[in-house]
Design an enzyme around this catalytic site. Structure first.
Site, PDB file in Angstrom:
ATOM      1  CD  GLU A 190      -2.741  -1.285  -0.043  1.00 52.24           C
ATOM      2  OE1 GLU A 190      -3.154  -0.271  -0.615  1.00 52.24           O
ATOM      3  OE2 GLU A 190      -2.934  -2.435  -0.491  1.00 52.24           O
ATOM      4  CD1 TRP A 205      -1.274  -0.514  -3.939  1.00 53.96           C
ATOM      5  CD2 TRP A 205      -1.676   0.704  -5.782  1.00 53.96           C
ATOM      6  NE1 TRP A 205      -1.871  -1.331  -4.882  1.00 53.96           N
ATOM      7  CE2 TRP A 205      -2.126  -0.607  -6.017  1.00 53.96           C
ATOM      8  CE3 TRP A 205      -1.821   1.650  -6.801  1.00 53.96           C
ATOM      9  CZ2 TRP A 205      -2.719  -0.998  -7.215  1.00 53.96           C
ATOM     10  CZ3 TRP A 205      -2.415   1.256  -8.007  1.00 53.96           C
ATOM     11  CH2 TRP A 205      -2.845  -0.054  -8.206  1.00 53.96           C
ATOM     12  CD1 TRP A 248     -18.748  12.545 -16.994  1.00 56.14           C
ATOM     13  CD2 TRP A 248     -19.438  10.659 -16.006  1.00 56.14           C
ATOM     14  NE1 TRP A 248     -17.676  11.687 -16.925  1.00 56.14           N
ATOM     15  CE2 TRP A 248     -18.069  10.524 -16.320  1.00 56.14           C
ATOM     16  CE3 TRP A 248     -20.090   9.597 -15.380  1.00 56.14           C
ATOM     17  CZ2 TRP A 248     -17.346   9.366 -16.039  1.00 56.14           C
ATOM     18  CZ3 TRP A 248     -19.379   8.445 -15.088  1.00 56.14           C
ATOM     19  CH2 TRP A 248     -18.017   8.334 -15.426  1.00 56.14           C
ATOM     20  CG  ASN A 308      -8.601   1.021   0.344  1.00 56.39           C
ATOM     21  OD1 ASN A 308      -8.509   1.961  -0.441  1.00 56.39           O
ATOM     22  ND2 ASN A 308      -8.391  -0.234  -0.024  1.00 56.39           N
ATOM     23  CD1 TRP A 348     -14.550  10.121 -13.700  1.00 57.52           C
ATOM     24  CD2 TRP A 348     -13.058  11.053 -12.313  1.00 57.52           C
ATOM     25  NE1 TRP A 348     -13.517  10.626 -14.454  1.00 57.52           N
ATOM     26  CE2 TRP A 348     -12.582  11.188 -13.640  1.00 57.52           C
ATOM     27  CE3 TRP A 348     -12.277  11.554 -11.273  1.00 57.52           C
ATOM     28  CZ2 TRP A 348     -11.371  11.817 -13.945  1.00 57.52           C
ATOM     29  CZ3 TRP A 348     -11.075  12.183 -11.574  1.00 57.52           C
ATOM     30  CH2 TRP A 348     -10.637  12.310 -12.891  1.00 57.52           C
ATOM     31  CD1 TRP A 361     -11.721  10.161  -5.753  1.00 64.10           C
ATOM     32  CD2 TRP A 361     -13.628   9.517  -6.719  1.00 64.10           C
ATOM     33  NE1 TRP A 361     -12.718  10.238  -4.812  1.00 64.10           N
ATOM     34  CE2 TRP A 361     -13.902   9.856  -5.376  1.00 64.10           C
ATOM     35  CE3 TRP A 361     -14.685   9.080  -7.519  1.00 64.10           C
ATOM     36  CZ2 TRP A 361     -15.184   9.760  -4.825  1.00 64.10           C
ATOM     37  CZ3 TRP A 361     -15.960   8.996  -6.967  1.00 64.10           C
ATOM     38  CH2 TRP A 361     -16.201   9.330  -5.645  1.00 64.10           C
TER      39      TRP A 361
HETATM   40  C1  LIG Z   1     -11.651   6.805  -4.293  1.00 61.00           C
HETATM   41  C2  LIG Z   1     -10.439   6.737  -3.412  1.00 61.00           C
HETATM   42  C3  LIG Z   1      -9.895   7.908  -2.881  1.00 61.00           C
HETATM   43  C4  LIG Z   1      -8.749   7.856  -2.068  1.00 61.00           C
HETATM   44  N1  LIG Z   1      -8.235   9.033  -1.585  1.00 61.00           N
HETATM   45  C5  LIG Z   1      -7.086   9.000  -0.850  1.00 61.00           C
HETATM   46  C6  LIG Z   1      -6.510  10.203  -0.380  1.00 61.00           C
HETATM   47  O1  LIG Z   1      -6.994  11.310  -0.618  1.00 61.00           O
HETATM   48  N2  LIG Z   1      -5.379  10.099   0.398  1.00 61.00           N
HETATM   49  C7  LIG Z   1      -4.801   8.886   0.681  1.00 61.00           C
HETATM   50  O2  LIG Z   1      -3.782   8.853   1.384  1.00 61.00           O
HETATM   51  N3  LIG Z   1      -5.313   7.749   0.204  1.00 61.00           N
HETATM   52  C8  LIG Z   1      -6.441   7.754  -0.533  1.00 61.00           C
HETATM   53  N4  LIG Z   1      -6.984   6.580  -0.980  1.00 61.00           N
HETATM   54  C9  LIG Z   1      -6.267   5.313  -0.693  1.00 61.00           C
HETATM   55  C10 LIG Z   1      -6.685   4.592   0.615  1.00 61.00           C
HETATM   56  O3  LIG Z   1      -8.071   4.435   0.648  1.00 61.00           O
HETATM   57  C11 LIG Z   1      -6.239   5.349   1.862  1.00 61.00           C
HETATM   58  O4  LIG Z   1      -4.858   5.612   1.786  1.00 61.00           O
HETATM   59  C12 LIG Z   1      -6.462   4.551   3.134  1.00 61.00           C
HETATM   60  O5  LIG Z   1      -7.802   4.164   3.248  1.00 61.00           O
HETATM   61  C13 LIG Z   1      -6.057   5.395   4.338  1.00 61.00           C
HETATM   62  O6  LIG Z   1      -6.308   4.719   5.514  1.00 61.00           O
HETATM   63  P1  LIG Z   1      -5.126   4.127   6.410  1.00 61.00           P
HETATM   64  O7  LIG Z   1      -4.127   5.185   6.673  1.00 61.00           O
HETATM   65  O8  LIG Z   1      -5.759   3.460   7.592  1.00 61.00           O
HETATM   66  O9  LIG Z   1      -4.523   3.086   5.389  1.00 61.00           O
HETATM   67  P2  LIG Z   1      -3.636   1.766   5.514  1.00 61.00           P
HETATM   68  O10 LIG Z   1      -4.439   0.680   4.898  1.00 61.00           O
HETATM   69  O11 LIG Z   1      -3.105   1.543   6.867  1.00 61.00           O
HETATM   70  O12 LIG Z   1      -2.454   2.072   4.495  1.00 61.00           O
HETATM   71  C14 LIG Z   1      -1.270   2.764   4.908  1.00 61.00           C
HETATM   72  C15 LIG Z   1      -0.983   3.914   4.001  1.00 61.00           C
HETATM   73  O13 LIG Z   1      -0.699   3.460   2.685  1.00 61.00           O
HETATM   74  C16 LIG Z   1      -1.146   4.417   1.747  1.00 61.00           C
HETATM   75  N5  LIG Z   1      -2.177   3.800   0.912  1.00 61.00           N
HETATM   76  C17 LIG Z   1      -3.003   2.788   1.243  1.00 61.00           C
HETATM   77  N6  LIG Z   1      -3.772   2.448   0.197  1.00 61.00           N
HETATM   78  C18 LIG Z   1      -3.429   3.276  -0.807  1.00 61.00           C
HETATM   79  C19 LIG Z   1      -3.871   3.427  -2.152  1.00 61.00           C
HETATM   80  N7  LIG Z   1      -4.795   2.642  -2.695  1.00 61.00           N
HETATM   81  N8  LIG Z   1      -3.320   4.410  -2.897  1.00 61.00           N
HETATM   82  C20 LIG Z   1      -2.353   5.207  -2.388  1.00 61.00           C
HETATM   83  N9  LIG Z   1      -1.889   5.106  -1.133  1.00 61.00           N
HETATM   84  C21 LIG Z   1      -2.421   4.151  -0.355  1.00 61.00           C
HETATM   85  C22 LIG Z   1      -1.738   5.567   2.536  1.00 61.00           C
HETATM   86  O14 LIG Z   1      -0.755   6.547   2.710  1.00 61.00           O
HETATM   87  C23 LIG Z   1      -2.114   4.893   3.852  1.00 61.00           C
HETATM   88  O15 LIG Z   1      -2.188   5.783   4.915  1.00 61.00           O
HETATM   89  C24 LIG Z   1      -8.141   6.608  -1.788  1.00 61.00           C
HETATM   90  C25 LIG Z   1      -8.703   5.432  -2.316  1.00 61.00           C
HETATM   91  C26 LIG Z   1      -9.839   5.503  -3.118  1.00 61.00           C
HETATM   92  C27 LIG Z   1     -10.413   4.226  -3.666  1.00 61.00           C
END
Ligand SMILES: Cc1cc2nc3c(=O)[nH]c(=O)nc-3n(C[C@H](O)[C@H](O)[C@H](O)COP(=O)(O)OP(=O)(O)OC[C@H]3O[C@@H](n4cnc5c(N)ncnc54)[C@H](O)[C@@H]3O)c2cc1C
Length: 499
Positions: free
Chosen positions: A290, A293, A322, A360, A378, A401
């Site tokens: 993650e 990512w 849209w 997420n 979107w 998105w």
């Molecule tokens: C539509 C959509 C919008 C999102 N908007 C954001 C946003 O504005 N900011 C954001 O940080 N993440 C975003 N994410 C990715 C992800 O949902 C969040 O990072 C995550 O839910 C944050 O919670 P956590 O810190 O508990 O994550 P954890 O699951 O603990 O992950 C640890 C860290 O990994 C990174 N991470 C995790 N998943 C992703 C991912 N898919 N893409 C990029 N980085 C990731 C983040 O920095 C996160 O804090 C988005 C995902 C979707 C589907």
């Protein structure tokens, strides 16, 4: 090393460390370099009017930053320094301050978002005119810009090979911490005229939020406490992270956003754990993935800044028409308020509205629902998340998105459309998450809570629900919406694959 030798080695008599989204002392690349290069270092943070101006007047992120600055100021003071906190247009203020403090160099960590790059270009110009150097460093990611490229020197647009190359390249050199504290003797307090406490929210023009009621920890201490808690359960992350009712993820997003934790420290621990045993480190390996990512989306934004201007990564997706007009506005409002009649979607929207966080899995579900069930652009959802998410990150939000709408670089295919009911049955099987945010549905059975409109009148009455009054009827029929979406997305298929 004796202090006198250090002083001789230093390039600048005095430097300015400009904190932005790196609100910590430990393992801070720019601070480390400033302390190494300058005999004296003064520190500053600017509440940038250009950023604050469009925000809602109660914004958890502003409060998060403010609370984190109070801690940062105290930490710097304890080390013999201090923190000037300004409320001004940063692009002008830094050059003004550099002049007032008579520094020869300004140090900051890089920010590659287009608006930040434009601001920094302006700052660089202002400083250069005054003969002041501006040094910036990578600190937000493990790899950025052109550090991970394909064999032919192109930026990656598909995650799996990017991740493979990322893992092949990463080593101690990229993960080792910057020992900023070891050089803290260069910190000096700001001149008396610049010493002030961190402005209150009211002074900044903001109202308090529910940040502390929610128990969201702030500052480097808060980030460390959250990580310690997550560290105890990181082994279970790969499975637990899918269930929104379970404390599966780290909740560190907002800390990574504002740099109250170090990405190097996070990635380094996850990397070490991921290498343990054949299966032992699976949770850590998934979490590391993650974080990768995150790096991936940062470099996508760097190489394709047009995605920050509302452009689809795949241009053909901009041909989609849209749903728009009053009915679309009504559907969008229902989505924002969590009143679509689909419990998992509505509970998720209540989660973001009440806390600024959304799980997420639910980000994927509600994003898909907005563009593929409601047919709403979107970009409207992206903007809503940008305003409401505590951890809003331009690159990741846009990436998420565009993934959900299928217009992104490594997105799900356009014909893959999440079914909000089966997602709910699968990832919130007992309806625990739904009940937390939609107490009006609490008495429905585990089976019916995912789709109340399927419950019999007797079941609804026993649960105290009047559909359309105490809880909305579904605003769209998923099966019909699915057909409309496939037609709408028909424009991206191209003649060769049209069936
Ligand atoms: C539509 C959509 C919008 C999102 N908007 C954001 C946003 O504005 N900011 C954001 O940080 N993440 C975003 N994410 C990715 C992800 O949902 C969040 O990072 C995550 O839910 C944050 O919670 P956590 O810190 O508990 O994550 P954890 O699951 O603990 O992950 C640890 C860290 O990994 C990174 N991470 C995790 N998943 C992703 C991912 N898919 N893409 C990029 N980085 C990731 C983040 O920095 C996160 O804090 C988005 C995902 C979707 C589907």
């Amino acid at each position: 090393m004796p202090p006198i030798l250090l002083a001789v080695d230093k390039t600048y008599p005095k430097g300015l460390m400009w904190f932005r989204r790196d609100l910590r002392v430990d393992d801070n690349a720019a601070l480390y370099h400033a302390l190494r290069a300058c005999r004296q270092v003064v520190c500053v943070f600017v509440f940038d009017e250009a950023i604050l101006e469009p925000l809602p007047r109660a914004d958890r992120r502003v409060e998060f930053i403010r609370e984190s600055l109070v801690e940062l100021q105290a930490t710097l003071e304890a080390l013999g320094g201090g923190l000037i906190v300004r409320h001004a247009v940063a692009a002008d203020e830094i050059a003004r301050l550099a002049h007032a403090l008579d520094v020869q160099a300004v140090f900051a960590n890089r920010d590659d978002e287009p608006a930040a790059l434009a601001r920094d270009a302006q700052v660089l110009g202002g400083l250069a005119n005054a003969g002041v150097a501006f040094h910036t460093y990578k600190d937000q990611t493990i790899f950025d810009r052109d550090e991970v490229l394909t064999k032919t020197g192109q930026p990656y647009t598909v995650f799996t090979p990017y991740k493979r190359a990322w893992l092949a390249k990463v080593d101690d050199f990229f993960l080792k911490p910057y020992p900023s504290r070891g050089h803290a003797d260069a910190l000096v307090p700001p001149p008396k005229a610049h010493q002030q406490p961190v402005p209150t929210l009211a002074q900044l023009g903001f109202s308090p939020t529910n940040l502390s009621t929610l128990g969201i920890p702030t500052g480097a201490e808060g980030g460390a406490a959250l990580f310690d808690d997550f560290f105890q359960r990181i082994d279970r992350y790969d499975t637990a992270r899918n269930y929104p009712a379970v404390r599966g993820p780290s909740y560190l997003g907002v800390h990574l956003r504002f740099g109250t934790v170090s990405i190097r420290q996070m990635a380094s621990i996850a990397h070490q754990l991921s290498l343990q045993g054949p299966n032992g480190g699976q949770g850590a390996a998934t979490w590391l993935s993650e974080l990768i990512w995150r790096d991936f989306y940062f470099q996508v934004l760097t190489h394709h800044p047009r995605i920050a201007e509302g452009k689809s990564f795949r241009p053909e997706y901009d041909k989609i028409i849209w749903h728009h007009g009053k009915h679309a506005d009504m559907l969008f409002d229902a989505w924002c308020r969590g009143e679509t009649g689909y419990p998992l979607v509505d509970a998720a929207m209540h989660q973001i509205n009440q806390s600024g966080y959304m799980h997420n899995r639910l980000r994927m579900v509600v994003a898909s629902f907005l563009c593929k069930d409601l047919g709403v652009d979107w970009r409207r959802g992206e903007a809503y998340f940008a305003t409401h998410l505590n951890d809003f990150e331009l690159a990741s939000n846009n990436g998420g998105w565009q993934w959900a709408s299928s217009s992104g670089c490594d997105a799900q295919p356009y014909f893959r459309i999440f079914n909000p009911v089966t997602q709910s049955e699968r990832f919130d099987p007992e309806g625990k998450f739904i009940r937390r945010y939609l107490p009006q549905l609490a008495k429905l059975s585990d089976k019916m809570i995912h789709a109340p409109w399927k419950a019999s009148p007797v079941e609804l009455e026993a649960a105290g629900i009047v559909l359309g009054t105490t809880y909305p009827k579904p605003v769209v029929d998923h099966a019909e919406a699915r057909d409309r979406t496939l037609q709408r997305y028909g424009v991206v298929r191209g003649p060769a694959t049209t069936q």
